[in-house]
Design an enzyme around this catalytic site. Structure first.
Site, short mmCIF file in Angstrom:
data_model
loop_
_atom_site.label_atom_id
_atom_site.label_comp_id
_atom_site.label_asym_id
_atom_site.label_seq_id
_atom_site.Cartn_x
_atom_site.Cartn_y
_atom_site.Cartn_z
N GLU A 145 -18.90 -6.00 11.31
CA GLU A 145 -19.85 -5.20 12.09
C GLU A 145 -20.84 -6.07 12.87
O GLU A 145 -21.18 -5.77 14.03
CB GLU A 145 -20.60 -4.23 11.18
CG GLU A 145 -19.73 -3.13 10.59
CD GLU A 145 -19.02 -3.53 9.31
OE1 GLU A 145 -18.28 -2.69 8.76
OE2 GLU A 145 -19.20 -4.69 8.86
N ARG A 185 -25.00 -2.43 8.53
CA ARG A 185 -24.63 -3.82 8.24
C ARG A 185 -24.89 -4.75 9.42
O ARG A 185 -24.76 -5.97 9.30
CB ARG A 185 -23.15 -3.88 7.83
CG ARG A 185 -22.86 -3.17 6.52
CD ARG A 185 -21.40 -2.79 6.36
NE ARG A 185 -20.48 -3.91 6.35
CZ ARG A 185 -20.00 -4.49 5.24
NH1 ARG A 185 -20.40 -4.06 4.06
NH2 ARG A 185 -19.14 -5.47 5.32
N LYS A 201 0.85 -1.20 0.00
CA LYS A 201 0.00 0.00 0.00
C LYS A 201 0.89 1.25 0.00
O LYS A 201 1.85 1.34 0.75
CB LYS A 201 -0.91 0.00 1.23
CG LYS A 201 -2.01 1.04 1.20
CD LYS A 201 -3.02 0.83 2.32
CE LYS A 201 -4.15 1.85 2.22
NZ LYS A 201 -5.19 1.63 3.27
#
Length: 590
Positions: free
Chosen positions: A336, A364, A248
């Protein structure tokens, strides 16, 4: 560097005209183009830099858009957008009426599925692949690109589990950089970390156990390795899985060294990578930092306090408690549903659980809130960050539905503080012990108090309060809308006509207080930073009808449409809840 090759590419068809030998030069140009634009226009940086070679390789090898390329979350899709005909308008990224910061079906035929929340790509790609089978399009390929943090989510495994018993032409590309926004967590991360380029991760392969053909890991910054791996997998029928290792922030040293901060760094120097510091001083704190620092302060005094977040320790500022009490502040990954039910389980054992979660992501875990928390009346404390409009992230991230979807849940208390001091005191009040679950919702951005770390005060649950006392019109503000309403009143010709009420509690409503308001004023205006449909304004309007209120009841809130991207102020104005929009309504009553 002059973008010689990039300027020639207006679609992947142009890209496929290049020789393999030219791809590294194109990658350098594309990376520089992304850095150049994001350094001044802002946006998500590190993820797109990390998949530059992978993005080029995918569009070079596959026949997009006929072959369906599905990105997960979409943070990493900037290179994809630039290569698919949007290079010349990429400067409008995340701006009002400009490009979306995420893949969006209405924007391009190359954006095959709209995303913004994680872990949807495998299910979507499998759905497309099964549909293609039914239509006889067996040669069409469906490629889901998913990160190592996203693939640990339950929904991703649901998709993998189903795909493994099909013969679908499904490709899953794992972009493994050991990062989400924060570092990835969990046992799957540890498993993947053991994988080295060119070597299988383990003899007992978890992906092959799900009936996928596994290949890799391969170097995601090496075109020869990527294209060779694609060609090898082409010979395999059914679902296939390619494990790709990337870095990244690749190509910008600062972004490689500080991957969390450079996920979305704001403005920075495109040469050095140094983040440009604001010239403003003595700024009020961010709401998220008030939450994080206050929770740490409370946790230092009460060992029963637990902090939980699904993959957002930096974004929610739970990081402060994690640094001091790592055993009591838990990042559970992009999970979640698990976060909410884990909180419920801890609450049964007498723990004071603060579950920090963005409004848009709490959607969610709706069943878990109802079934596992509220139905059992467990006193979980939901700290709902990014409530209301959030600006440039757009429709997938606005927290404008939580009032409507929470209001109907029995046993649940819902509070919406209008300032950071009230947020601090609500957290303190909840820490003293409550009998019901409570949701405390607060906005993105900074508050309006610099001197906020005052002595704690207990807040009476379910009580509203006057901030301004006027004679004719009552303006009832919810959360961040209180500040906008106050600004609007200050700009009227005679501010003494207007009272301003901080509703504070959406549920339970301060009914007796509101009845007195209805008996006192000629007109009532309710301003909320959530959907008008299902909002608290509808309940106050119903109360006015019951009380045979003779004046006007005006509801201001988010209209029945998805709000897209722009600055928060631009979007507030479009929704009719900015100070200027409220002022127009007030003048209309004069």
């Amino acid at each position: 560097m002059e973008s010689v090759l990039l300027k020639q590419i207006n679609s992947p068809k142009d890209l496929r005209k290049l020789s393999k030998a030219q791809l590294n030069a194109l990658a350098a140009e594309l990376r520089e183009f992304i850095i150049d634009v994001v350094s001044t226009k802002e946006g998500h940086l590190g993820a797109s830099l990390g998949v530059t070679e992978l993005t080029i390789a995918l569009h070079y090898y596959f026949n997009t858009p006929y072959d369906q390329l599905i990105w997960d979350v979409g943070h990493q899709a900037y290179g994809h957008k630039i290569l698919t005909g949007r290079r010349d308008v990429f400067e409008t990224n995340r701006k009002l009426n400009g490009l979306s910061g995420f893949p969006k079906r209405s924007e391009s035929e190359y954006d095959t599925f709209g995303v913004g929340h994680s872990s949807t790509s495998i299910s979507a790609a499998l759905g497309m692949a099964i549909a293609s089978q039914l239509k006889g399009e067996t040669e069409k390929r469906h490629i889901a690109v998913i990160g190592d943090a996203s693939i640990a989510s339950g929904m991703a495994f649901e998709g993998l589990n189903h795909a493994g018993v099909t013969k679908a032409n499904l490709w899953v590309i794992l972009n493994d950089n050991a990062m989400g926004i924060d570092p990835s967590v969990g046992a799957l991360k540890e498993y993947l970390l053991k994988a080295k380029v060119g070597k299988r991760p383990k003899q007992d392969n978890v992906i092959e156990a799900l009936n996928f053909h596994y290949a890799g890991p391969v170097d995601g910054h090496n075109f020869e390795a990527l294209l060779h791996a694609f060609a090898e997998l082409e010979q395999v029928e059914g679902p296939k899985f390619l494990h790709v290792i990337t870095k990244k922030g690749k190509g910008l040293q600062k972004a490689e060294e500080d991957q969390v901060r450079y996920h979305a760094p704001g403005k920075f120097d495109k040469i050095t990578g140094e983040i440009l510091k604001s010239t403003e001083t003595n700024l009020p704190p961010k709401y998220q930092d008030v939450f994080g620092l206050t929770l740490l302060e409370l946790a230092e005094k009460n060992e029963k306090i637990i902090g939980i977040t699904p993959a957002m320790p930096t974004g929610s500022s739970l990081k402060y408690m994690m640094q001091k009490f790592p055993e009591r502040a838990l990042d559970v990954g992009i999970a979640e549903q698990h976060a909410v039910t884990l909180s419920a389980g801890m609450a049964t054992q007498g723990m004071l659980v603060f579950c920090a979660i963005y409004s848009t992501f709490l959607q969610r875990a709706y069943d878990q809130m109802i079934h596992d928390v509220a139905l059992q009346n467990l006193p979980v404390i939901f700290c709902i960050d990014r409530a209301g409009l959030v600006g440039e992230d757009g429709a997938t991230h606005h927290g404008v539905f939580d009032i409507a979807y929470l209001r109907c849940i029995p046993n649940l208390i819902i509070a919406s503080p209008s300032n950071v001091i009230d947020l601090r005191n609500l957290l303190y009040t909840a820490s003293l012990g409550i009998k019901n679950p409570i949701a405390i919702r607060y906005p993105r951005g900074r508050g309006d108090h610099t001197d906020w770390q005052k002595e704690f005060k207990k807040i009476p649950l379910g009580k509203s309060k006057y901030l301004l006392n006027g004679s004719q019109v009552a303006v009832i503000g919810v959360g961040s809308c209180v500040i906008d309403a106050k600004k609007a009143i200050a700009q009227t010709e005679d501010s003494s006509k207007y009272s301003l009420i901080d509703l504070m509690f959406i549920k339970p409503l301060d009914v007796e207080f509101l009845k007195e308001v209805l008996r006192t004023y000629q007109h009532v205006i309710i301003v909320e930073d959530g959907s008008k449909k299902g909002g608290v304004g509808e309940e106050i309007a119903q109360l006015a009808l019951q009380e045979k209120f003779k004046g006007k009841v005006i509801l201001l809130g988010i209209p029945d449409q998805f709000m897209h991207h722009g600055t928060t102020e631009e979007l507030k104005d479009l929704a009719g809840i900015s100070s200027g929009a409220i002022l127009k309504v007030l003048k209309g009553l004069e």
